[in-house]
Motif scaffolding. Structure first.
Motif, PDB file in Angstrom:
ATOM      1  N   LEU A  62       0.819  -1.210   0.000  1.00  0.00           N
ATOM      2  CA  LEU A  62       0.000   0.000   0.000  1.00  0.00           C
ATOM      3  C   LEU A  62       0.854   1.262   0.000  1.00  0.00           C
ATOM      4  O   LEU A  62       0.474   2.285  -0.569  1.00  0.00           O
ATOM      5  N   THR A  63       2.006   1.210   0.665  1.00  0.00           N
ATOM      6  CA  THR A  63       2.811   2.413   0.872  1.00  0.00           C
ATOM      7  C   THR A  63       3.952   2.562  -0.130  1.00  0.00           C
ATOM      8  O   THR A  63       4.773   3.470   0.007  1.00  0.00           O
ATOM      9  N   ALA A  64       3.996   1.693  -1.132  1.00  0.00           N
ATOM     10  CA  ALA A  64       5.112   1.721  -2.083  1.00  0.00           C
ATOM     11  C   ALA A  64       5.245   3.080  -2.764  1.00  0.00           C
ATOM     12  O   ALA A  64       6.356   3.534  -3.045  1.00  0.00           O
ATOM     13  N   MET A  65       4.125   3.752  -3.029  1.00  0.00           N
ATOM     14  CA  MET A  65       4.149   5.050  -3.697  1.00  0.00           C
ATOM     15  C   MET A  65       3.870   6.200  -2.733  1.00  0.00           C
ATOM     16  O   MET A  65       3.588   7.317  -3.166  1.00  0.00           O
ATOM     17  N   LEU A  66       3.953   5.936  -1.439  1.00  0.00           N
ATOM     18  CA  LEU A  66       3.673   6.951  -0.422  1.00  0.00           C
ATOM     19  C   LEU A  66       4.858   7.001   0.543  1.00  0.00           C
ATOM     20  O   LEU A  66       4.827   6.405   1.613  1.00  0.00           O
ATOM     21  N   PRO A  67       5.942   7.694   0.183  1.00  0.00           N
ATOM     22  CA  PRO A  67       7.178   7.607   0.966  1.00  0.00           C
ATOM     23  C   PRO A  67       7.043   8.047   2.424  1.00  0.00           C
ATOM     24  O   PRO A  67       7.629   7.428   3.304  1.00  0.00           O
ATOM     25  N   LEU A  92       6.968   6.123   8.014  1.00  0.00           N
ATOM     26  CA  LEU A  92       6.287   6.080   9.303  1.00  0.00           C
ATOM     27  C   LEU A  92       6.017   4.645   9.717  1.00  0.00           C
ATOM     28  O   LEU A  92       6.320   4.243  10.847  1.00  0.00           O
ATOM     29  N   MET A  93       5.461   3.851   8.815  1.00  0.00           N
ATOM     30  CA  MET A  93       5.099   2.477   9.153  1.00  0.00           C
ATOM     31  C   MET A  93       6.329   1.620   9.380  1.00  0.00           C
ATOM     32  O   MET A  93       6.288   0.644  10.131  1.00  0.00           O
ATOM     33  N   LYS A  94       7.441   1.978   8.760  1.00  0.00           N
ATOM     34  CA  LYS A  94       8.654   1.168   8.889  1.00  0.00           C
ATOM     35  C   LYS A  94       9.459   1.518  10.126  1.00  0.00           C
ATOM     36  O   LYS A  94       9.926   0.629  10.856  1.00  0.00           O
ATOM     37  N   ASP A  95       9.630   2.823  10.400  1.00  0.00           N
ATOM     38  CA  ASP A  95      10.570   3.233  11.449  1.00  0.00           C
ATOM     39  C   ASP A  95      10.020   4.219  12.474  1.00  0.00           C
ATOM     40  O   ASP A  95      10.655   4.443  13.495  1.00  0.00           O
ATOM     41  N   GLY A  96       8.874   4.816  12.189  1.00  0.00           N
ATOM     42  CA  GLY A  96       8.474   5.959  12.988  1.00  0.00           C
ATOM     43  C   GLY A  96       7.461   5.735  14.082  1.00  0.00           C
ATOM     44  O   GLY A  96       6.982   6.689  14.689  1.00  0.00           O
ATOM     45  N   LEU A  97       7.108   4.481  14.384  1.00  0.00           N
ATOM     46  CA  LEU A  97       6.034   4.243  15.346  1.00  0.00           C
ATOM     47  C   LEU A  97       6.513   3.861  16.735  1.00  0.00           C
ATOM     48  O   LEU A  97       5.724   3.892  17.679  1.00  0.00           O
ATOM     49  N   LYS A  98       7.767   3.487  16.886  1.00  0.00           N
ATOM     50  CA  LYS A  98       8.228   3.042  18.198  1.00  0.00           C
ATOM     51  C   LYS A  98       8.084   4.162  19.219  1.00  0.00           C
ATOM     52  O   LYS A  98       8.577   5.261  19.032  1.00  0.00           O
ATOM     53  N   SER A 108      -1.084   9.135   9.359  1.00  0.00           N
ATOM     54  CA  SER A 108       0.216   9.742   9.072  1.00  0.00           C
ATOM     55  C   SER A 108       0.151  11.257   9.203  1.00  0.00           C
ATOM     56  O   SER A 108       1.057  11.886   9.759  1.00  0.00           O
ATOM     57  N   ARG A 109      -0.925  11.854   8.739  1.00  0.00           N
ATOM     58  CA  ARG A 109      -1.088  13.305   8.850  1.00  0.00           C
ATOM     59  C   ARG A 109      -1.127  13.737  10.314  1.00  0.00           C
ATOM     60  O   ARG A 109      -0.506  14.735  10.694  1.00  0.00           O
ATOM     61  N   VAL A 110      -1.863  12.977  11.122  1.00  0.00           N
ATOM     62  CA  VAL A 110      -1.968  13.327  12.541  1.00  0.00           C
ATOM     63  C   VAL A 110      -0.596  13.261  13.206  1.00  0.00           C
ATOM     64  O   VAL A 110      -0.174  14.187  13.904  1.00  0.00           O
TER      65      VAL A 110
END
Length: 291
Positions: free
Chosen positions: A102-107, A112-118, A167-169
């Motif tokens: 889903l996020t392939a075209m949404l950098p 965020l989903m890969k590294d930014g949630l911890k 992501s916006r929030v």
């Protein structure tokens, strides 16, 4: 409320689909899911008061309008504050491969989903955005029930919209990561990841500060800012969650105490009882009686 969308309560914590699963629950079940982790994302939307959610040692008393997002591999559980209270909530499970597609075209969303949630589990959108999210959840439930030739494609679009709102929030909250903030976050998460991977080994705040070239007080302050707990609290919480998980899998007390890094059984006993309200052996008996 459309009761045909309500899912019965169960304790399953394994995905049966290869993209997403959504549940809309309204019940007076015991309300307890014991500490666990899994290899997919979980997003939790409370619709009533009375739900407590714990993730990696952080505890949140939830209200409608809040959202909790848990990355794969992080220990979490829920509690209902009043036994027998009827609680409503949505739960969305997302397969990691599905999220990547889903996020392939949404950098920004991909990062965020890969590294930014911890350490950033709680999401509090404005009221309008929250209601949009709820509408999207009902749309997913509708497509799940309809299950026609277009449902899978439309559901992908709906999940992508939902994640973009989140992501916006997260990107608009005060202190959203600039380069300096991002580096501080990464420095702290190095310590966090080290704790997670070395629970068996002796650790103190002082030893961690020396290892990662922090002043002890600076590490404590930054760690609490990012994760919501001190390094000492994190060590204790992670060891206890790991111990609970080992007991549920049938591990012996000596092995559990040793593998989770407690100096001796008396220290393990006191910490476990303070955290869970029962002794390790009482917890083991309770689990055996349920099986």
């Amino acid at each position: 409320m459309n009761m045909s969308y309500v899912s019965p309560f169960d304790v399953r914590q394994v995905m049966q689909e290869n993209d997403f699963e959504i549940f809309h629950r309204l019940d007076r079940a015991s309300g307890s899911i014991e500490p666990h982790s899994h290899d997919f994302f979980e997003i939790f939307f409370p619709r009533t008061e009375g739900i407590e959610y714990a993730v990696e040692g952080q505890r949140y008393r939830l209200s409608p309008g809040m959202v909790v997002m848990v990355p794969p591999g992080e220990t979490h559980f829920t509690r209902v504050s009043v036994p027998g209270l009827e609680v409503e909530r949505f739960i969305l499970w997302l397969d990691t491969g599905f999220v990547e597609s889903l996020t392939a075209m949404l950098p920004r969303l991909r990062n965020l989903m890969k590294d930014g949630l911890k350490g950033r589990h709680l999401i509090v959108p404005d009221a309008e955005t929250y209601e949009l999210m709820i509408e999207l959840l009902f749309s997913l439930l509708h497509e799940k029930k309809l299950n026609d030739v277009d449902s899978a494609s439309l559901s992908r679009l709906v999940v992508a919209q939902l994640l973009i709102h989140m992501s916006r929030v997260l990107s608009s909250v005060p202190g959203a990561m600039n380069e300096r903030t991002g580096q501080r976050y990464r420095d702290v998460m190095q310590v966090y990841d080290y704790i997670s991977a070395h629970l068996k080994e002796p650790m103190t705040v002082t030893s961690l500060a020396e290892m990662f070239f922090f002043d002890k007080n600076t590490l404590t302050r930054k760690f609490k800012h990012v994760t919501g707990m001190t390094p000492g609290e994190c060590i204790r919480r992670k060891r206890l969650d790991a111990a609970y998980a080992m007991i549920t899998r049938g591990a012996g007390m000596a092995e559990t105490c040793r593998e989770c890094g407690f100096a001796d059984y008396s220290a393990f006993y006191r910490a476990f009882r303070n955290a869970y309200g029962v002794s390790p052996s009482e917890c083991e008996k309770s689990i055996n009686n349920e099986q």
